[in-house]
Structure formats: structure tokens, C-alpha cells
Write an enzyme that holds these catalytic residues in place. Sequence first.
Site, PDB file in Angstrom:
ATOM      1  N   GLU A  61       7.085  -6.308 -92.929  1.00  0.00           N
ATOM      2  CA  GLU A  61       8.416  -6.115 -92.329  1.00  0.00           C
ATOM      3  C   GLU A  61       8.400  -6.572 -90.873  1.00  0.00           C
ATOM      4  OE1 GLU A  61       9.566  -1.952 -94.705  1.00  0.00           O
ATOM      5  OE2 GLU A  61       8.340  -1.894 -92.908  1.00  0.00           O
TER       6      GLU A  61
ATOM      7  N   ASP B 237      15.570  -2.070-103.225  1.00  0.00           N
ATOM      8  CA  ASP B 237      15.681  -1.598-104.613  1.00  0.00           C
ATOM      9  C   ASP B 237      16.876  -0.663-104.753  1.00  0.00           C
ATOM     10  OD1 ASP B 237      13.285  -0.190-103.039  1.00  0.00           O
ATOM     11  OD2 ASP B 237      14.364   1.339-104.162  1.00  0.00           O
TER      12      ASP B 237
HETATM   13  N1  ADE Z   1      11.425   1.780 -99.210  1.00  0.00           N
HETATM   14  C1  ADE Z   1      11.928   0.827-100.008  1.00  0.00           C
HETATM   15  N2  ADE Z   1      12.451   1.356-101.131  1.00  0.00           N
HETATM   16  C2  ADE Z   1      12.294   2.701-101.044  1.00  0.00           C
HETATM   17  C3  ADE Z   1      12.623   3.790-101.874  1.00  0.00           C
HETATM   18  N3  ADE Z   1      13.211   3.612-103.034  1.00  0.00           N
HETATM   19  N4  ADE Z   1      12.272   5.026-101.445  1.00  0.00           N
HETATM   20  C4  ADE Z   1      11.662   5.212-100.267  1.00  0.00           C
HETATM   21  N5  ADE Z   1      11.322   4.224 -99.442  1.00  0.00           N
HETATM   22  C5  ADE Z   1      11.647   2.970 -99.811  1.00  0.00           C
END
Ligand code: ADE
Length: 243
Positions: A13, A203
Site C-alpha cells: 500500500e 473486497d
Molecule cells: N482490509 C481489506 N479488506 C478487509 C476486510 N474485509 N476486513 C478488514 N480489513 C480489510
Amino acid sequence: MKTALIYVAMEAEAQPIVHALTLTPFQDPTFEKINSKLFKGEYGDTKIILVTSGKDQKLGVDRIGTDATVYVCTLAIQKYSPDVIFNAGTAGGFRSRGANLFDVYLVEKHAVFHDRRVDVPGLKEYARGTWPTSAHLVSDSLRKQVGIKAGVLSTGNSLDMTDYDAKLIHESQAVVKDMEGAAIAWISHLHQIPFFALKGVTDIVDGEHPTHEEFLRNLSRTATEIAQKTAGLVRTVIDTKLI
Ligand code: ADE
């Protein structure tokens, strides 16, 4: 000269942000000792310092989560006395609240924790936390100019989510969930330092794909999005003298 600190949990990142803000690496023995990377640069009247969580000595992986966040941010606050703190990183997004893959959110109002259950009056509220951000300083038109959405963030130390986490996240109306933001909001509040968090969606938590697969598949493209928006917000905050 003012100082802006950017905290990033994962090197994947950090790299695009380093590039977008034309930062250069530098060494500091305190951070070298814990494998944390440091980068610096300037914009206008502000010195920019980016620090990463560092790599675990045994496993060689990024120190994701709230413990390294608090430790490394404490060191960085003591060393560099920042006037403003930014946290940039990935998050899961809730489609039911309008999040799409690769969206970047400015955390508005506050960040909360969803995996701290303490059923004792007072301690319950403390454990959950409602740690403020400085997003109210950014007008809707400035935020839209940077190209970011706004929403509440919920933080926990797991990538997945239990049913009880989901219930607490729902109660808090969070649009994105991550593993660091509320911890930095807490430490910024403790030191009364203005704080902005930017979260890019890798996500869809309430979607059809397993979170860990979607996260890995979308990490690189999301990191590029986060970097552009982070550079945009950092420059906007400095240009418009928001802090
Ligand atoms: N970072 C990226 N996706 C995530 C998720 N679903 N839960 C926690 N941190 C994250």
C-alpha cells in the site's frame, strides 16, 4: 514548517503513495530496528513523513492490525511531532451501504471497533469506541474534487467477520471495515492531533466471493487508487490550510 505523518500498514500500500507524493527513503535507527520503513518529502510549507508498520522479524510479513499501529504511531508521534496524521490503506466494503470495489472512502464522523465485547457499563462504550476523525474539515465539494466518498469505518483484528461482528458493524452504520483505522483515530484523539483516514475497497464483505481471495486479487489496483486519492487529499489539506 508543519509536519504531516502518513501511517501505512502494508508495504504494497505504501509504495504507490511514495511514488505519488515523490517521497524518498531515509533511515532512523529507532524504526530500522523494527523493520519499519520511512520516507520523506515536502509539499508547500509541510514536511511529509510516511511510516510503515514494518515486517515481522520471524515471518517477514507486514505487521497488520492495531497493536503495531499503536506502537509505531507512538514512536512516530514522539519522534516527529506531527501536526496532522493520515492513515491510508485497504478495507472491505459493504455493498448494502453503497460501496463498490476500488472506491476510496474518507472516514467521516468516527471510527469504531467491532471485535471488543465488554458487557460492563462504561467499559462497553470505551471498548467499542467512537474515535473522531477530522473529516468535518473537508467540505463535500473539496472531497468530491479529490474523488472520494465518505462513510463510517469499523476496525477489528480479523480479515473475516463473525455474525456478532456483523451485528455491531450494522449498528454503527459502517460502510468500510479495516484492521487499523480506529486505533490511529484513538491515538490521534489522545494526542489531540487532526486525523484523516482514507480506505480503498479491495473486497465486498457482503458479496459472493471469499474475502481473502478478493483482497489478494484486488490489492494492487486498489493500492494505486488509494495512492492517487491520498496524494490528492494531502495536497488539498495543505493547499487549503485545513490544519
Ligand atoms: N482490509 C481489506 N479488506 C478487509 C476486510 N474485509 N476486513 C478488514 N480489513 C480489510
